[in-house]
Design an enzyme around this catalytic site. Structure first.
Site, PDB file in Angstrom:
ATOM      1  N   GLU A   1      -3.228 -10.184   3.761  1.00 57.76           N
ATOM      2  CA  GLU A   1      -4.138  -9.893   4.878  1.00 57.76           C
ATOM      3  C   GLU A   1      -5.244 -10.928   5.009  1.00 57.76           C
ATOM      4  O   GLU A   1      -5.712 -11.204   6.123  1.00 57.76           O
ATOM      5  CB  GLU A   1      -4.750  -8.490   4.699  1.00 57.76           C
TER       6      GLU A   1
ATOM      7  N   GLU B   1       0.831  -1.204   0.000  1.00 56.84           N
ATOM      8  CA  GLU B   1       0.000   0.000   0.000  1.00 56.84           C
ATOM      9  C   GLU B   1       0.868   1.258   0.000  1.00 56.84           C
ATOM     10  O   GLU B   1       0.513   2.269  -0.620  1.00 56.84           O
ATOM     11  CB  GLU B   1      -0.935  -0.023   1.206  1.00 56.84           C
TER      12      GLU B   1
END
Length: 260
Positions: free
Chosen positions: A131, A111
């Site tokens: 994740e 990210e």
């Protein structure tokens, strides 16, 4: 105790290196330091381009430091200005940022890379959003990634956590270029110097236009530009640099950009 965020400044270029052995994972303190560093870069009129990279050759950044979380770091704590990693929510970042991905780039580290404008990758770099395996969501990547690469590839990464090597990431347009590991930083600096010699007011206008128009209809966005309703566009159209570009073209010489 050494800082987990190191900087190197050369002319108008700032290199920011994430240095937290063993994996360059980000805890709350590091996120705040990154935010302060990126904000200082944004606000320094003498700096025009930033490079973000990781120390060593194995990890760019794996994202959130799970060990720090286990020791009491609050995953919902204060990440500092700019949000997690200091860049992805930093307001008015109107200067080019290059991510030089020197190894494993996953989770929040991915990210962070997605928050840059240009991504250069070492040939051994790898990318993932794991994740899903921890029962949580890659929130920022869920917003950004399907807009950057083919939707089905992005959703597969989000749903399965599978890894992409540098070649596949390049094939999907995930990264701009792949370089040999020992040449990555030299290439990043070459690009940064090239950008630093460009017109900073134009770069600022480009970045604000891209942000502002992301969810706008074409004509609505064009109207805001032509009516000079965007601050950076208004500054550009009334600037010395705007006139200098035209003069340099007619005089058949290189323009001299002053950023005003």
């Amino acid at each position: 105790m050494t800082s987990p965020v190191k900087t190197r400044r050369e002319g108008a270029v700032l290199e920011i290196t994430l240095d937290r052995p063993k994996a360059n994972a980000i805890d709350l303190q590091t996120s705040r330091l990154l935010g302060e560093t990126f904000a200082a870069f944004r606000d320094d009129p003498d700096l025009r381009v930033a490079i973000i990279t990781g120390e060593g050759s194995k990890f760019f950044c794996p994202g959130w430091d799970l060990k720090a979380a286990a020791d009491g770091d609050d995953v919902d704590g204060d990440y500092g200005v700019g949000g997690f990693g200091g860049l992805q929510e930093l307001r008015d970042m109107n200067k080019p940022v290059i991510a030089a991905v020197n190894g494993i780039c996953c989770g929040g580290g991915l990210e962070l890379a997605l928050s840059a404008d240009i991504i250069l990758a070492a040939d051994h770099a790898s990318f993932a959003l794991p994740e899903i395996t921890s029962g949580t969501v890659a929130d920022a990547a869920s917003i950004k990634l399907p807009k950057r690469i083919p939707y089905h590839i992005a959703m597969e990464m989000l749903f399965t956590g599978r890894w992409l090597d540098a070649e596949e990431a390049n094939r999907w347009g995930f990264v701009n270029r792949i370089h040999a590991a020992d040449d990555l930083m030299a290439q990043a600096w070459d690009m940064a110097r090239k950008l630093a010699s460009g017109p900073p007011l134009v770069f600022a206008a480009i970045k604000e236009i891209v942000r502002d128009s992301e969810d706008s209809k074409f004509q609505d966005a064009m109207n805001r530009i032509t009516k000079r309703q965007l601050k950076t566009v208004d500054v550009l159209y009334g600037s010395e640099d705007n006139a200098e570009g035209a003069r340099a073209f007619t005089e058949k010489r290189d323009p001299v950009w002053k950023g005003r």
